[in-house]
Enzyme design. Structure first.
Site, PDB file in Angstrom:
ATOM      1  N   SER A 199       0.841  -1.202   0.000  1.00 45.18           N
ATOM      2  CA  SER A 199       0.000   0.000   0.000  1.00 45.18           C
ATOM      3  C   SER A 199       0.878   1.255   0.000  1.00 45.18           C
ATOM      4  CB  SER A 199      -0.958  -0.036   1.201  1.00 45.18           C
ATOM      5  OG  SER A 199      -1.949   0.957   1.091  1.00 45.18           O
ATOM      6  N   ASP A 295      -8.529  -2.686  -7.027  1.00 41.86           N
ATOM      7  CA  ASP A 295      -7.965  -2.519  -5.683  1.00 41.86           C
ATOM      8  C   ASP A 295      -9.006  -1.979  -4.703  1.00 41.86           C
ATOM      9  OD1 ASP A 295      -5.151  -2.146  -4.152  1.00 41.86           O
ATOM     10  OD2 ASP A 295      -6.490  -0.491  -3.670  1.00 41.86           O
ATOM     11  N   HIS A 362      -6.598  -5.936  -1.478  1.00 44.78           N
ATOM     12  CA  HIS A 362      -5.577  -4.909  -1.268  1.00 44.78           C
ATOM     13  C   HIS A 362      -4.478  -5.513  -0.407  1.00 44.78           C
ATOM     14  CE1 HIS A 362      -3.991  -0.826  -0.936  1.00 44.78           C
ATOM     15  NE2 HIS A 362      -3.913  -0.966   0.375  1.00 44.78           N
TER      16      HIS A 362
END
Length: 418
Positions: A199, A295, A362
């Site tokens: 991330s 995502d 994610h």
């Protein structure tokens, strides 16, 4: 296909999108929690209870070099030492957790583990790419594995401060001090090294990849991996640019202009140079991009945040893809197409790798179920761990896999917000 469920999430806007989760307290709600926290909550439910707990180490003396978290506390990391054939190999995992894009948000962040080591967990479970078990992490289990904690709010970038509010924007200094610490612990003699991140940490891996290579001896096999770090400068459901607005706030409040790639800023504005799509083709070090085409974080915060959907038309769809109508699915397909196009130039390099699966998730490296398990997501018959290993160790040529569009992939582990 597996789905991960979190029940009763109400989404509101707070710095980044925040979620309020019902519990059994008298007022019925916990304090606000951002989308990263909610996703982490979902993912942590999957962490094996038998996973080893690795203690937090604070970098002593970092404050004398100005390398401090937002609140001025020492930065930290978790290290699980390598052994056997991996004793001289190093994997650095950069923690993610969103960004702070305005003064109020950064002040709020100081009261959490994402802005202060006072609130960091004293030990973390190492799973997925950080696991020390060959049956969970076949290629990197016996390497020196480090998780560098994230407490600057700008993907380990920035070097300024806000005197009035005692906010320290020192991500670049944290990066430098941490790398010096790891070099002194033995990374200077590494024969193999991998910089990874998830991330906001995946974005940091992109931002710092070539710096990482330059820190190490030329004899070291050094590569980089970005997991869920391919944040796109996309149009949201209202026709606006929610993520661009957020990134512009990060770049402005933390004064990142001078810390961004000059190759990019020579011909683009600073905010554009915080977007990976404008950086990845200029990275000289071998890079692997792992991302879901749909995502979950970007759907929640970039494509359909509450500010872009005040009437809540997208609420059901972004919580569960099976609740989307055909036009909403087409919007997501257009987003996937934008991602594939953004990878065109990057993918022409033989040294780079890709794993873009058509899932609603994610971060897939630290979750054991998505990294390497019996039913992990696959592309071309390979799980994520196998694809990354094939690429890193040059066991296969052209390790680049881009999935067919939704709904063709039946191996996904989708995140569901309910």
């Amino acid at each position: 296909m597996r789905s991960l469920l979190l029940i009763s999430v109400v989404v509101c806007w707070l710095c980044t999108v925040a979620a309020v989760v019902r519990n059994g307290s008298s007022d019925g709600f916990q304090k606000p929690r951002d989308t990263d926290t909610v996703i982490s909550f979902l993912e942590n439910k999957l962490m094996a209870s038998s996973a080893p707990m690795v203690p937090l180490t604070l970098i002593q003396g970092a404050d004398s070099k100005g390398a401090v978290c937002l609140d001025g506390t020492l930065p930290g990391y978790h290290l699980d030492r390598g052994f056997g054939s991996g004793a001289n190999s190093w994997l650095i995992q950069l923690e993610g957790g969103g960004w702070c894009n305005n003064h109020r948000c950064c002040v709020y962040r100081k009261t959490s583990r994402r802005g202060s080591s006072k609130f960091m967990e004293k030990a973390l479970a190492f799973t997925g790419i950080l696991s020390n078990k060959p049956e969970e992490n076949p290629d990197f289990f016996n390497w020196n594995r480090i998780k560098l904690r994230y407490c600057d709010g700008a993907s380990f970038s920035g070097d300024s401060q806000d005197e009035g509010s005692q906010l320290f924007y020192r991500g670049q200094r944290i990066w430098q001090v941490a790398m010096q610490e790891f070099l002194s612990l033995g990374m200077q003699q590494a024969n193999q090294a991998l910089l990874s991140g998830c991330s906001a940490g995946g974005l940091a891996s992109i931002l710092h990849c070539d710096e990482f290579r330059e820190l190490l001896p030329s004899s070291t096999k050094a590569k980089c991996l970005s997991d869920a770090g391919m944040f796109l400068d996309a149009v949201d459901v209202s026709g606006g640019h929610s993520l661009r607005n957020m990134f512009e706030g990060v770049v402005t409040v933390q004064n990142l202009q001078k810390d961004l790639s000059s190759t990019c800023t020579n011909h683009m504005d600073p905010t554009s140079c915080f977007f990976p799509q404008n950086l990845i083709s200029d990275i000289k070090t071998p890079m692997f991009l792992l991302n879901t085409a749909y995502d979950s974080w970007q759907i929640q915060e970039s494509l359909a945040p509450p500010t872009a959907d005040p009437g809540g038309i997208w609420k059901a769809c972004k919580s569960h893809h099976l609740h989307c109508n055909s036009s909403q699915i087409q919007f997501f397909q257009d987003f996937r197409t934008q991602m594939v196009l953004a990878l065109n130039s990057f993918s022409t390099s033989d040294q780079n790798g890709l794993f873009i699966n058509s899932c609603f998730a994610h971060c897939q490296t630290e979750r054991q179920d998505t990294w390497f398990a019996q039913d992990s997501p696959q592309l071309n018959g390979k799980r994520v761990a196998e694809s990354v290993g094939d690429w890193y160790f040059d066991r296969a040529e052209n390790v680049k896999a881009i999935d067919c569009p939704y709904p063709c992939d039946t191996t996904c582990h989708n995140l569901i917000f309910e």
